[in-house]
Design an enzyme around this catalytic site. Sequence first.
Site, PDB file in Angstrom:
ATOM      1  N   LYS A 109      38.414  33.413  65.071  1.00 54.79           N
ATOM      2  CA  LYS A 109      38.826  34.464  64.141  1.00 54.79           C
ATOM      3  C   LYS A 109      40.247  34.958  64.428  1.00 54.79           C
ATOM      4  O   LYS A 109      40.987  35.306  63.504  1.00 54.79           O
ATOM      5  CB  LYS A 109      37.840  35.634  64.248  1.00 54.79           C
ATOM      6  CG  LYS A 109      38.134  36.718  63.259  1.00 54.79           C
ATOM      7  CD  LYS A 109      37.174  37.868  63.420  1.00 54.79           C
ATOM      8  CE  LYS A 109      37.642  39.049  62.607  1.00 54.79           C
ATOM      9  NZ  LYS A 109      36.936  40.279  62.977  1.00 54.79           N
ATOM     10  N   LYS A 131      25.752  30.436  56.733  1.00 54.10           N
ATOM     11  CA  LYS A 131      25.411  31.613  57.523  1.00 54.10           C
ATOM     12  C   LYS A 131      25.930  32.879  56.868  1.00 54.10           C
ATOM     13  O   LYS A 131      25.437  33.974  57.121  1.00 54.10           O
ATOM     14  CB  LYS A 131      26.001  31.490  58.928  1.00 54.10           C
ATOM     15  CG  LYS A 131      25.267  30.507  59.818  1.00 54.10           C
ATOM     16  CD  LYS A 131      25.919  30.504  61.177  1.00 54.10           C
ATOM     17  CE  LYS A 131      25.103  29.731  62.196  1.00 54.10           C
ATOM     18  NZ  LYS A 131      25.803  29.700  63.491  1.00 54.10           N
ATOM     19  N   GLU A 132      26.998  32.748  56.072  1.00 54.41           N
ATOM     20  CA  GLU A 132      27.572  33.907  55.393  1.00 54.41           C
ATOM     21  C   GLU A 132      27.602  33.597  53.896  1.00 54.41           C
ATOM     22  O   GLU A 132      28.573  33.048  53.399  1.00 54.41           O
ATOM     23  CB  GLU A 132      28.983  34.175  55.924  1.00 54.41           C
ATOM     24  CG  GLU A 132      29.000  34.356  57.431  1.00 54.41           C
ATOM     25  CD  GLU A 132      30.383  34.616  58.029  1.00 54.41           C
ATOM     26  OE1 GLU A 132      30.447  35.407  58.967  1.00 54.41           O
ATOM     27  OE2 GLU A 132      31.377  34.030  57.578  1.00 54.41           O
ATOM     28  N   ASP A 191      35.443  42.066  57.961  1.00 51.03           N
ATOM     29  CA  ASP A 191      34.648  40.842  58.003  1.00 51.03           C
ATOM     30  C   ASP A 191      33.927  40.706  56.671  1.00 51.03           C
ATOM     31  O   ASP A 191      33.674  41.708  56.000  1.00 51.03           O
ATOM     32  CB  ASP A 191      33.603  40.921  59.128  1.00 51.03           C
ATOM     33  CG  ASP A 191      34.254  40.919  60.498  1.00 51.03           C
ATOM     34  OD1 ASP A 191      35.431  40.516  60.581  1.00 51.03           O
ATOM     35  OD2 ASP A 191      33.593  41.323  61.462  1.00 51.03           O
ATOM     36  N   ASP A 230      39.202  41.329  69.054  1.00 49.88           N
ATOM     37  CA  ASP A 230      39.467  42.677  68.560  1.00 49.88           C
ATOM     38  C   ASP A 230      39.713  43.650  69.722  1.00 49.88           C
ATOM     39  O   ASP A 230      40.740  44.314  69.788  1.00 49.88           O
ATOM     40  CB  ASP A 230      38.324  43.161  67.655  1.00 49.88           C
ATOM     41  CG  ASP A 230      36.945  42.867  68.205  1.00 49.88           C
ATOM     42  OD1 ASP A 230      36.841  42.211  69.264  1.00 49.88           O
ATOM     43  OD2 ASP A 230      35.949  43.289  67.584  1.00 49.88           O
ATOM     44  N   ASP A 284      37.327  29.974  57.071  1.00 50.94           N
ATOM     45  CA  ASP A 284      37.327  29.010  58.174  1.00 50.94           C
ATOM     46  C   ASP A 284      36.267  27.946  57.985  1.00 50.94           C
ATOM     47  O   ASP A 284      36.222  26.972  58.723  1.00 50.94           O
ATOM     48  CB  ASP A 284      37.111  29.731  59.512  1.00 50.94           C
ATOM     49  CG  ASP A 284      38.420  30.009  60.215  1.00 50.94           C
ATOM     50  OD1 ASP A 284      39.466  29.540  59.717  1.00 50.94           O
ATOM     51  OD2 ASP A 284      38.402  30.685  61.265  1.00 50.94           O
TER      52      ASP A 284
HETATM   53  O1  LIG Z   1      35.955  30.737  63.754  1.00 51.63           O
HETATM   54  C1  LIG Z   1      35.660  31.812  63.230  1.00 51.63           C
HETATM   55  C2  LIG Z   1      34.549  32.568  63.631  1.00 51.63           C
HETATM   56  C3  LIG Z   1      34.286  33.771  62.987  1.00 51.63           C
HETATM   57  N1  LIG Z   1      35.067  34.205  61.971  1.00 51.63           N
HETATM   58  C4  LIG Z   1      34.747  35.490  61.288  1.00 51.63           C
HETATM   59  O2  LIG Z   1      34.613  36.518  62.238  1.00 51.63           O
HETATM   60  C5  LIG Z   1      33.828  37.567  61.690  1.00 51.63           C
HETATM   61  C6  LIG Z   1      32.847  38.107  62.711  1.00 51.63           C
HETATM   62  O3  LIG Z   1      31.833  37.184  62.973  1.00 51.63           O
HETATM   63  P1  LIG Z   1      30.288  37.607  63.116  1.00 51.63           P
HETATM   64  O4  LIG Z   1      29.506  36.377  63.343  1.00 51.63           O
HETATM   65  O5  LIG Z   1      29.906  38.494  61.989  1.00 51.63           O
HETATM   66  O6  LIG Z   1      30.317  38.357  64.483  1.00 51.63           O
HETATM   67  P2  LIG Z   1      29.953  39.861  64.879  1.00 51.63           P
HETATM   68  O7  LIG Z   1      29.434  39.805  66.265  1.00 51.63           O
HETATM   69  O8  LIG Z   1      29.163  40.552  63.852  1.00 51.63           O
HETATM   70  O9  LIG Z   1      31.437  40.481  64.920  1.00 51.63           O
HETATM   71  C7  LIG Z   1      31.894  41.465  65.815  1.00 51.63           C
HETATM   72  O10 LIG Z   1      32.496  40.864  66.952  1.00 51.63           O
HETATM   73  C8  LIG Z   1      33.608  40.011  66.688  1.00 51.63           C
HETATM   74  C9  LIG Z   1      34.188  39.569  68.010  1.00 51.63           C
HETATM   75  O11 LIG Z   1      33.305  38.766  68.725  1.00 51.63           O
HETATM   76  C10 LIG Z   1      34.658  40.734  65.874  1.00 51.63           C
HETATM   77  O12 LIG Z   1      35.655  39.820  65.501  1.00 51.63           O
HETATM   78  C11 LIG Z   1      34.039  41.317  64.634  1.00 51.63           C
HETATM   79  O13 LIG Z   1      34.974  41.996  63.858  1.00 51.63           O
HETATM   80  C12 LIG Z   1      32.932  42.253  65.052  1.00 51.63           C
HETATM   81  O14 LIG Z   1      32.319  42.830  63.889  1.00 51.63           O
HETATM   82  C13 LIG Z   1      33.127  36.990  60.459  1.00 51.63           C
HETATM   83  O15 LIG Z   1      33.716  37.543  59.301  1.00 51.63           O
HETATM   84  C14 LIG Z   1      33.422  35.519  60.565  1.00 51.63           C
HETATM   85  O16 LIG Z   1      33.534  34.933  59.311  1.00 51.63           O
HETATM   86  C15 LIG Z   1      36.161  33.466  61.566  1.00 51.63           C
HETATM   87  O17 LIG Z   1      36.862  33.840  60.647  1.00 51.63           O
HETATM   88  N2  LIG Z   1      36.426  32.281  62.206  1.00 51.63           N
HETATM   89 MN   LIG Z   2      29.370  40.610  61.754  1.00 50.93          MN
END
Ligand SMILES: O=c1ccn([C@@H]2O[C@H](COP(=O)(O)OP(=O)(O)O[C@H]3O[C@H](CO)[C@@H](O)[C@H](O)[C@H]3O)[C@@H](O)[C@H]2O)c(=O)[nH]1
Ligand SMILES: [Mn+2]
Length: 732
Positions: free
Chosen positions: A282, A113-114, A306, A448, A143
């Site tokens: 996270k 996914k990333e 991120d 956050d 992770d």
């Molecule tokens: O078990 C996990 C799940 C996610 N992530 C990381 O968390 C980040 C955010 O995930 P993403 O799927 O991109 O979610 P977004 O909705 O885009 O993220 C927003 O919302 C999140 C909270 O839900 C915040 O943590 C993020 O900083 C914010 O940008 C990414 O770098 C992931 O790799 C982890 O490290 N471990």
């Molecule tokens: Mn994101």
Amino acid sequence: MESHVKHSVGGSSLHTYHPCRRNVPFRIYAVIHICGIVALMYHHVHSLVTADKPLVTSMLFIADVVLALFWAGTAALRFNPVHRSEYPEKYVAKPVVDFPKLDVFICTADPYKEPPMMVVNTALSVMAYDYPSDKISVYISDDGGSSLTLFALMEAAKFSKHWLPFCKRNNILDRSPEVYFSSKSHSWSDEAQNLKIMYKDMKNRVEHVVESGKVEAEFITCDKSRGVFDLWSDKFTRHDHPSIIQVLQNNETDMDDTNTFKMPNLIYVSREKSKVSPHHFKAGALNTLLRVSAVITNSPIILTVDCDVYSNDPVTPVRALCYFTDPKIKSTLGFVQFPQRFQGLSKNDIYACECKRIFVIMMIGFDGLLGPNYHGTGCFFNRRVFFGSPSNLILPEIDELRPDRIADKSVNSQEVLALAHKVAGCNYERNTNWGSKIGIRYGSLVEDYYTGYRFHCEGWRSVLPTPKRAAFYGDFPKSLIDVMNQQKRWAFGHLEIAFSKYSPITYGIKSLGLLMGLGYAQSPFWGLWSIPLIIYGLLPQLSLLCGVSVFPKTSDPWFWLYIFLFFGAYTQDLLDFVFEGGSYRRWWNDQRMWLIRGLTSFLFALIEFTLKNLNLSTFGFNVTSKADDEEVNKRYEQDIFDFGSSSYMLLPVTTIAIVNLLALVWGLYILFAGREDFVLELMLASFAVVNCLPIYESIALRKDDGKLPNMVCFSAGTVTFVLIVSGYFLFK
Ligand SMILES: O=c1ccn([C@@H]2O[C@H](COP(=O)(O)OP(=O)(O)O[C@H]3O[C@H](CO)[C@@H](O)[C@H](O)[C@H]3O)[C@@H](O)[C@H]2O)c(=O)[nH]1
Ligand SMILES: [Mn+2]
């Protein structure tokens, strides 16, 4: 209220701020609007006492109470929005000792996914900051526990030795190589050409490895690191594996290819996982990085990003220092949050992915009170903020993690690495304060927002620089279903805050004051936003279909109160948006998405939250996919809604679309027959119908893959029928 007044260093100020010009007129309007709301409440109570249909009246009353509370939240943040400027050019002249060490945390969770190349670009963009390179340490939390990501980062380390000197020598602004090499706006020197070939080679190798799913021996060029791939044994899964910490680049020994400066540290961390220990998504990943980095470098300043958010401006850390070093504010300055901005938004941004209300309008509002909230990415922290309030340091369980310790041992020393592995263990946090009193706080999927909020409650302050050139650019979901899932996770995480013992409406208002508390209360209650939407989306329309009116008639003075409140609130929303540089079209799409989100993501978040509290279901962090789908991107570019795969989430909004269309047609018929005065009902239905145009278009005209699935249309038709029949019993 904090006064972040001018701060002088060497006779020149490093940062200033000014309140928005609209503040005073908005405050005056707020008083008038409040009077309107009070009058409406009086009207409701009065009709409740005298009503012959108490059920309908109380539903309208509930809807208006919820709307009024949301309005109060926005009004609090309209009290004093500010804009800041900082002057990094004055800071860069300072001697090197004035640049503190900087730890950068990058989170990634899934190589499919990333894509690892995305992680590589993010890492390179921060390693190449205009900052003393040997003071930067980049930590990657994986992770996904993926050897593919590790391999990609090894390649990044090699490439960085060429990329960093190139950027610094030529003053390149785009320090994400992908962005730089895809740009068409500059002519290429020979050096750039060579680098481009080198970058393409690296990209091919990484993408090939990702596609094949494993790192074959022939791809590993560095003998030193060959051994680490053996850790991915047959028993290794992403949910169950030992911790892996690998120093990929070391600022004590690694030099750039021109041998002029030392390279930043680059350290890969995949924390230990086991199926039986909670890992807190996270939030847990960040806490692991806090400890691992404390053991290795313990820099006083930390940047979290991120993996889908690259740095777009090399001077950003110096901008943050303009605040962190200000003697007037530094003792309580917990974090400096840069706004989340997104690369590649289409002109009209149909899914409102820009999230202007959340990432800009609310943020500048917070900034004029006690400071913006934390948004998970693009945020610089004072390490001390993670360890108790400004006046009360809470010590971690071992001395090596103290925020004030100087880390002076070599990055590669056995002792340091052994301890780093230990603090990355999956049982390490048991019986400690991590997640409750220190570090990122557990208990919400929006770790956050929750953590920033708790910091503010402890007495920390924050600031929001808003430089013209975006400091960071992020990725965003490009199909409706991805947007809905992301928003559902946010709304769910917010509800966890709303109904915790730290709820902003109680604890928040008590510790932060009324305005800040109300501002903070808005997002946590998103789930409730669905209630007025459903009531206003169905009740007046069903009553109209039965020939009964629920709103005041045009001859009634209360009619004008409705008109005033609706247009007042909407105009203010529009002005907020336009004053912050938004276009009218984008505003229109943004307000439409609020309606859609309310009826999909927020509604189902509320339902799942209720189920979870009844112990009937669980809910996890569903990572948003950043992999590109050409068809989906094309539809987004052309402003065509992508309803995509069949989802139960689309049912309520489709049903409401059909009901409103029927009500509008029937209402117009009655109007021309001159029988009844249904003006407010008709206005409401027309507003809904205009908002729902993409849905009708999809049902009637579209045949492509992104159209509304037949199953959803059919179910919505059935539900509409049932609703109209029940409406008949309710109103007749
Ligand atoms: O078990 C996990 C799940 C996610 N992530 C990381 O968390 C980040 C955010 O995930 P993403 O799927 O991109 O979610 P977004 O909705 O885009 O993220 C927003 O919302 C999140 C909270 O839900 C915040 O943590 C993020 O900083 C914010 O940008 C990414 O770098 C992931 O790799 C982890 O490290 N471990
Ligand atoms: Mn994101």
